[in-house]
Design a protein around this motif. Structure first.
Motif, PDB file in Angstrom:
ATOM      1  N   GLY A 118       0.739  -1.144  -0.155  1.00 40.79           N
ATOM      2  CA  GLY A 118      -0.148  -0.011   0.051  1.00 40.79           C
ATOM      3  C   GLY A 118       0.827   1.387  -0.147  1.00 40.79           C
ATOM      4  N   MET A 119       2.064   1.307   0.385  1.00 41.03           N
ATOM      5  CA  MET A 119       2.994   2.553   0.303  1.00 41.03           C
ATOM      6  C   MET A 119       3.061   2.858  -1.068  1.00 41.03           C
ATOM      7  SD  MET A 119       5.985   1.600   3.017  1.00 41.03           S
ATOM      8  CE  MET A 119       6.770   0.378   2.250  1.00 41.03           C
ATOM      9  N   TRP A 120       2.787   2.141  -1.949  1.00 39.16           N
ATOM     10  CA  TRP A 120       2.736   2.817  -3.691  1.00 39.16           C
ATOM     11  C   TRP A 120       1.898   3.787  -3.571  1.00 39.16           C
ATOM     12  CZ3 TRP A 120       6.750   2.604  -6.568  1.00 39.16           C
ATOM     13  CH2 TRP A 120       7.250   1.635  -6.725  1.00 39.16           C
ATOM     14  N   TRP A 121       0.899   3.976  -2.651  1.00 42.36           N
ATOM     15  CA  TRP A 121      -0.198   4.989  -2.783  1.00 42.36           C
ATOM     16  C   TRP A 121       0.000   5.839  -1.813  1.00 42.36           C
ATOM     17  CZ3 TRP A 121      -4.600   6.076  -5.695  1.00 42.36           C
ATOM     18  CH2 TRP A 121      -4.821   5.208  -6.647  1.00 42.36           C
ATOM     19  N   LEU A 122       1.326   6.247  -1.298  1.00 44.25           N
ATOM     20  CA  LEU A 122       1.512   7.109  -0.270  1.00 44.25           C
ATOM     21  C   LEU A 122       2.314   8.220  -1.234  1.00 44.25           C
ATOM     22  CD1 LEU A 122       2.868   5.436   2.886  1.00 44.25           C
ATOM     23  CD2 LEU A 122       0.471   6.285   2.362  1.00 44.25           C
ATOM     24  N   PRO A 123       2.002   9.445  -1.212  1.00 47.36           N
ATOM     25  CA  PRO A 123       2.626  10.181  -2.354  1.00 47.36           C
ATOM     26  C   PRO A 123       4.224  10.474  -2.014  1.00 47.36           C
ATOM     27  CG  PRO A 123       0.758  11.366  -1.376  1.00 47.36           C
ATOM     28  CD  PRO A 123       0.792  10.051  -0.650  1.00 47.36           C
ATOM     29  N   GLY A 124       4.730  10.306  -0.869  1.00 49.33           N
ATOM     30  CA  GLY A 124       5.940  10.377  -0.565  1.00 49.33           C
ATOM     31  C   GLY A 124       7.018   9.253  -1.300  1.00 49.33           C
ATOM     32  N   MET A 125       6.285   7.984  -1.447  1.00 56.80           N
ATOM     33  CA  MET A 125       6.865   6.916  -2.005  1.00 56.80           C
ATOM     34  C   MET A 125       6.924   7.218  -3.586  1.00 56.80           C
ATOM     35  SD  MET A 125       8.603   4.175  -1.643  1.00 56.80           S
ATOM     36  CE  MET A 125       8.450   3.437   0.084  1.00 56.80           C
ATOM     37  N   LEU A 356      -4.759  -4.903  -4.812  1.00 63.26           N
ATOM     38  CA  LEU A 356      -3.655  -5.181  -5.477  1.00 63.26           C
ATOM     39  C   LEU A 356      -3.616  -4.699  -6.788  1.00 63.26           C
ATOM     40  CD1 LEU A 356      -3.026  -8.808  -4.301  1.00 63.26           C
ATOM     41  CD2 LEU A 356      -1.681  -6.811  -3.522  1.00 63.26           C
ATOM     42  N   GLY A 357      -4.850  -4.796  -7.565  1.00 60.69           N
ATOM     43  CA  GLY A 357      -4.903  -3.963  -8.896  1.00 60.69           C
ATOM     44  C   GLY A 357      -4.466  -2.696  -8.889  1.00 60.69           C
ATOM     45  N   ALA A 358      -4.978  -1.871  -7.732  1.00 63.71           N
ATOM     46  CA  ALA A 358      -4.618  -0.359  -7.774  1.00 63.71           C
ATOM     47  C   ALA A 358      -3.385  -0.344  -7.475  1.00 63.71           C
ATOM     48  CB  ALA A 358      -5.522   0.249  -6.655  1.00 63.71           C
ATOM     49  N   VAL A 359      -2.568  -1.066  -6.607  1.00 63.62           N
ATOM     50  CA  VAL A 359      -1.300  -0.919  -6.262  1.00 63.62           C
ATOM     51  C   VAL A 359      -0.419  -1.219  -7.720  1.00 63.62           C
ATOM     52  CG1 VAL A 359       0.489  -2.175  -5.090  1.00 63.62           C
ATOM     53  CG2 VAL A 359      -1.321  -1.616  -3.835  1.00 63.62           C
ATOM     54  N   LEU A 360      -0.764  -2.285  -8.274  1.00 61.05           N
ATOM     55  CA  LEU A 360       0.043  -2.341  -9.589  1.00 61.05           C
ATOM     56  C   LEU A 360      -0.057  -1.412 -10.386  1.00 61.05           C
ATOM     57  CD1 LEU A 360       1.802  -4.519 -11.408  1.00 61.05           C
ATOM     58  CD2 LEU A 360      -0.527  -5.540 -11.844  1.00 61.05           C
ATOM     59  N   GLY A 361      -1.143  -0.875 -10.689  1.00 65.28           N
ATOM     60  CA  GLY A 361      -1.722   0.220 -11.687  1.00 65.28           C
ATOM     61  C   GLY A 361      -0.728   1.515 -11.256  1.00 65.28           C
ATOM     62  N   MET A 362      -0.664   1.797  -9.724  1.00 62.37           N
ATOM     63  CA  MET A 362       0.073   2.999  -9.326  1.00 62.37           C
ATOM     64  C   MET A 362       1.594   2.581  -9.820  1.00 62.37           C
ATOM     65  SD  MET A 362       0.477   5.870  -8.090  1.00 62.37           S
ATOM     66  CE  MET A 362      -1.218   6.337  -7.733  1.00 62.37           C
TER      67      MET A 362
END
Length: 513
Positions: A118-125, A356-362
Motif C-alpha cells: 500500500g505504500m505505493w499509494w503514499l505520495p512520498g513513495m 492489488l490491482g490499484a497497487v500494480l496500476g500505481m
C-alpha cells in the motif's frame, strides 16, 4: 517403489505469484529505463556522485550513510548512472520487504503484504520513485527496518534483538537527522504501554543505546566541529527568509503542517476505502491470532507523538515550512496501522484483488511517468536536466584538449556530477558560484593542482558564473586562458528550445611550467 507425487498443497508456488517477484521486476525495469533514458543527473544524485569520491564522517548538511553505500557500489561499477540507480532501487525494494516482515509481526501474511504494498499509494513513495531523492529513500528503508526489529523485540525480547535494534537506530541517525523524531516517538509509544515496556526493559536492553551511540559518535563529533556547514542548509529550509515571522509565521507553519499531514496518506486511504468498501472498514472483524492486543494502541500513540513533535517544531522552533518528503517516512506505517486494526481484510478475495490491482496500476503509472517526463518536457520546449547532451559534452571537451584526468573545478554539483560520470579518473571539486566562499574555494583548488604539476578544467553550466569566480583560477604564472562559451542543443529538444550554455576555461600543464 515409485515416488509418491506431491499433493497440490505441497506443490511449489510459481514465483510470479509472489509480490516479491513483482517488486524485483519493477526494480529491474525501472533501473533499465533510467540507464537508457539519460546519462544526465538531477541534483541529489549529482551530489552523491561528487561526495562519494572519498569516505568522510560528514558531507555538508547530510549524514554520511547513503554516500558510504554509493561509494561502495561505485568501487565496483564506477561512478555511473547504473550505480546510482542500483543503490536507490535496492533500497526501495528493501523498504517494502522490511515493512512486510514488520507487519507480519502483527497480522497474517496476506494482510501484511497489503500493508507493505500500500505504500505505493503514499505520495512520498511515489515522489521517491519518480525523482532523484536519495537520503529520504534510505531513511524510509531504515524506518521500515526499525519497525520490524522493534515489533519483533516487543513480541520476543532477547539480547540479540536489542543489539540488532541498536544497529538499526545508529544507522537510522546516519541516514537522515529526522530519524531521531521517528525513533523517539516509536520508543516513547512502546514505553507508554505495560507489556511493550516490560519487553523493552528486559535483559540486555542496554545493548541498543550502547551500539547506537558507538555508531553515531564519530559523525556527532564531526557535526560539532562543522556545525555551520551541517546545519545552515536545513535551518534555511525550515525557516525560509521570505516567510512571515511571529504569529503569522506560526499560522503559516501550522497550515503547512496540517496540509502535508492530510496529504501524506489521503490517496492510500481513498484507494483502500474503494477497494474494500466502507462497510468492511466500519465492521469490526475478528482479530487475527498473530495480532497482539497492544499493536493498535502502540501505532496510534506513535502517530499522536509524531503530530505533537511536529507541532512543537512550529510553536517552539518557529518552523514555518514543511516538505512532504520530510513527513512521508514518519507516516509510512499508516497502512500497517490500518490493517493491524482490521487484519481480516486480507482474507477478502474481492477487496484484495481490487487493492492489488490499484497497487500494480500505481507502480506502473509511476514507472511510465518517470520515463516519459523528460520526453514530455522536450516536446514542450522545457530545458529538463535529464535532456542534457552529456555524451556530446564529453566529446567536445576531449576534442578541446581536456585529458580526462586533470582536476575539474565546477560551479555547481550538477555539472560536477555529470562530468565525473564521464571522466571517473578526474578529481572533481565543487566551488558553488552562488556562495561567498566560492572564490577562495577555486583559488585553493587551483593551487593544489599547481602543486601536483597538473592542469585543470573550470566549468559552469546552465547559469553563468561571475567574473571573480573565473579570475580566481588564474595560475601562478598569471597566464589566464580564454573563457570559452559553448551552446549545446538539448537531446530530444524542439528546434526553438534555447541550447544549454557551457562556459569553460581549460588550463594545461605547460601554462605554468
Amino acid at each position: 517403489m515409485p515416488a509418491t507425487p506431491p499433493s497440490p498443497a505441497a506443490a511449489t508456488t510459481p514465483p510470479w505469484r509472489s509480490p516479491l517477484f513483482w517488486l524485483l521486476a519493477w526494480a529491474l525495469a525501472s533501473t533499465a529505463s533510467r540507464v537508457l533514458l539519460s546519462q544526465a543527473l538531477m541534483w541529489d544524485q549529482a551530489e552523491q556522485t561528487v561526495w562519494s569520491q572519498q569516505l568522510a564522517w560528514g558531507y555538508g548538511p547530510q549524514p554520511p550513510l547513503y554516500t558510504w553505500l554509493q561509494w561502495a557500489v561505485n568501487g565496483v561499477l564506477g561512478p555511473t548512472v547504473l550505480s546510482l540507480a542500483l543503490v536507490k532501487k535496492t533500497l526501495m525494494v528493501l523498504t517494502f520487504v522490511f515493512m512486510f516482515i514488520a507487519a507480519r509481526q502483527l497480522m497474517p501474511a496476506p494482510a501484511a503484504w497489503l500493508a507493505a504494498l500500500g505504500m505505493w499509494w503514499l505520495p512520498g513513495m511515489g515522489w521517491q520513485a519518480l525523482r532523484d531523492l536519495t537520503h529520504t529513500v534510505l531513511l524510509t528503508c531504515l524506518v521500515a527496518a526499525t519497525w520490524w526489529l522493534l515489533l519483533r523485540q516487543l513480541r520476543r525480547p532477547s539480547p540479540g534483538g536489542f543489539a540488532a535494534l541498536g544497529l538499526a537506530l545508529g544507522l537510522g541517525v546516519l541516514s537522515k537527522y529526522s530519524y531521531v523524531l521517528f525513533a523517539g516517538a516509536a520508543l516513547a509509544a512502546a514505553l507508554s504501554l505495560p507489556q511493550p515496556r516490560r519487553a523493552l526493559l528486559s535483559r540486555g536492553w542496554w545493548l541498543a543505546p550502547l551500539i547506537a551511540a558507538l555508531l553515531v559518535a564519530p559523525h556527532a563529533l564531526w557535526v560539532l566541529q562543522h556545525w555551520q556547514e551541517a546545519s545552515s542548509s536545513t535551518l534555511a529550509k525550515l525557516r525560509p527568509a521570505y516567510e512571515a515571522t511571529g504569529w503569522r509565521g506560526m499560522l503559516a507553519g501550522l497550515g503547512d503542517l496540517l496540509t502535508m499531514l492530510g496529504l501524506a496518506a489521503l490517496p492510500w486511504a481513498l484507494m483502500a476505502w474503494w477497494a474494500f468498501g466502507r462497510r468492511a472498514w466500519r465492521t469490526p472483524a475478528p482479530s487475527a491470532d498473530t495480532t497482539p492486543p497492544w499493536a493498535v494502541p502502540l501505532l496510534l500513540r506513535y502517530l499522536g507523538l509524531i503530530v505533537c513533535g511536529l507541532l512543537a517544531m512550529v510553536v517552539l522552533g518557529n518552523v514555518s515550512n514543511f516538505d512532504g518528503r520530510w513527513i512521508h517516512p514518519l507516516v509510512c506505517m499508516a497502512p500497517m496501522a490500518a490493517f493491524a486494526w482490521r487484519p481480516g481484510l486480507g482474507d477478502q478475495p474481492r477487496g484484495r484483488r481490487r487493492y492489488l490491482g490499484a497497487v500494480l496500476g500505481m507502480a506502473l503509472l509511476l514507472w511510465l511517468g518517470g520515463a516519459a517526463d523528460p520526453l514530455i518536457d522536450a516536446r514542450r520546449g522545457r530545458a529538463d536536466r535529464f535532456n542534457w547532451p552529456v555524451v556530446r559534452m564529453a566529446e567536445r571537451l576531449r576534442a578541446a584538449g581536456y585529458d580526462g584526468r586533470s582536476p575539474i573545478i565546477a560551479s555547481h554539483h550538477i555539472i560536477a556530477g555529470v562530468l565525473r560520470t564521464r571522466f571517473p579518473l578526474a578529481p572533481v571539486t565543487v566551488c558553488d558560484a552562488d556562495l561567498p566562499q566560492a572564490v577562495g574555494c577555486v583559488r585553493q583548488a587551483v593551487r593544489a593542482a599547481e602543486a601536483r604539476g597538473q592542469g585543470w578544467l573550470m566549468v559552469a553550466a546552465d547559469d553563468a558564473a561571475p567574473n571573480g569566480w573565473w579570475l580566481a583560477g588564474t595560475p601562478a604564472s598569471g597566464a589566464l586562458p580564454c573563457l570559452q562559451t559553448w551552446a549545446l542543443p538539448y537531446r530530444r529538444a524542439r528546434a526553438d528550445t534555447p541550447p544549454l550554455r557551457l562556459d569553460l576555461m581549460l588550463h594545461t600543464a605547460p601554462i605554468y611550467k
